[in-house]
Design a protein around this motif. Structure first.
Motif, PDB file in Angstrom:
ATOM      1  N   PRO A  35      57.593  54.408   8.036  1.00  5.07           N
ATOM      2  CA  PRO A  35      57.198  53.711   6.860  1.00  5.07           C
ATOM      3  C   PRO A  35      57.145  52.466   6.972  1.00  5.07           C
ATOM      4  CG  PRO A  35      59.495  54.380   7.039  1.00  5.07           C
ATOM      5  CD  PRO A  35      58.818  54.966   8.337  1.00  5.07           C
ATOM      6  N   MET A  36      56.724  51.559   5.934  1.00  2.01           N
ATOM      7  CA  MET A  36      56.344  50.122   6.070  1.00  2.01           C
ATOM      8  C   MET A  36      57.748  49.498   6.277  1.00  2.01           C
ATOM      9  SD  MET A  36      54.892  47.508   3.136  1.00  2.01           S
ATOM     10  CE  MET A  36      53.123  47.705   3.274  1.00  2.01           C
ATOM     11  N   SER A  37      58.013  48.397   7.391  1.00  2.00           N
ATOM     12  CA  SER A  37      59.028  48.025   7.697  1.00  2.00           C
ATOM     13  C   SER A  37      59.668  46.929   6.468  1.00  2.00           C
ATOM     14  CB  SER A  37      58.914  46.964   8.815  1.00  2.00           C
ATOM     15  OG  SER A  37      58.149  45.924   8.660  1.00  2.00           O
ATOM     16  N   ASP A  38      60.665  46.904   6.438  1.00  2.00           N
ATOM     17  CA  ASP A  38      61.427  45.943   5.693  1.00  2.00           C
ATOM     18  C   ASP A  38      60.970  44.509   5.816  1.00  2.00           C
ATOM     19  OD1 ASP A  38      63.292  48.109   4.660  1.00  2.00           O
ATOM     20  OD2 ASP A  38      64.818  47.151   5.838  1.00  2.00           O
ATOM     21  N   GLU A  39      60.557  44.187   6.707  1.00  2.00           N
ATOM     22  CA  GLU A  39      60.188  42.913   7.225  1.00  2.00           C
ATOM     23  C   GLU A  39      58.478  42.681   6.540  1.00  2.00           C
ATOM     24  OE1 GLU A  39      58.314  40.229  10.609  1.00  2.00           O
ATOM     25  OE2 GLU A  39      60.222  41.333  11.147  1.00  2.00           O
ATOM     26  N   ARG A  40      57.835  43.685   6.653  1.00  2.00           N
ATOM     27  CA  ARG A  40      56.551  43.973   6.039  1.00  2.00           C
ATOM     28  C   ARG A  40      56.427  43.934   4.533  1.00  2.00           C
ATOM     29  NH1 ARG A  40      51.519  42.046   6.129  1.00  2.00           N
ATOM     30  NH2 ARG A  40      50.033  43.671   5.717  1.00  2.00           N
TER      31      ARG A  40
END
Length: 132
Positions: free
Chosen positions: A51-56
């Motif tokens: 999944p899309m990272s928290d940072e992204r």
């Protein structure tokens, strides 16, 4: 004229059409958040990708808020069907900064739209933008 276009992920094609229309008219779109939504959508549908990272996600949200901050006018395309969450936060940021706001929807949608120019459809929003 610098514009930010808010809308719902469930209507990405509609938002993309409005963004294209604005660019064709010579407006500067301050953030095309649909690219992040498409990226997230792709990751969600691809089981082999994480999944899309928290940072992204944070970077995407910050880019959207920065886009609101750089805009002379913000246009918010309320979804005809489905829901949206981010658009309401963007609208709040727009109003807190005192930026002109055009809202496509119904006048009785929410008290949040009381500080916006409310129009019935995307064509009326574009005409209002052109008059700015």
């Amino acid at each position: 004229l610098h514009v930010y276009i808010g809308g719902a992920r469930c209507e990405l094609a509609r938002v993309e059409r409005f963004i294209t229309r604005c660019r064709f008219a010579g407006y500067v779109v301050t953030c095309d958040w649909t690219q992040f939504a498409r990226e997230s959508e792709h990751v969600t549908r691809s089981s082999h990708e994480p999944p899309m990272s928290d940072e992204r996600r944070r970077a995407a949200w910050q880019a959207s808020l920065d886009g609101v901050g750089e805009a002379d006018v913000c246009v918010f395309l309320s979804p005809a069907f489905g829901t949206t969450r981010g658009m309401w936060a963007e609208m709040g940021a727009c109003q807190a900064m005192g930026t002109r706001c055009i809202y496509v929807g119904h006048e009785d949608d929410t008290i949040a739209t009381s500080l916006c120019t409310v129009v019935a459809d995307d064509d009326a929003a574009f005409a209002t933008l052109e008059a700015a």
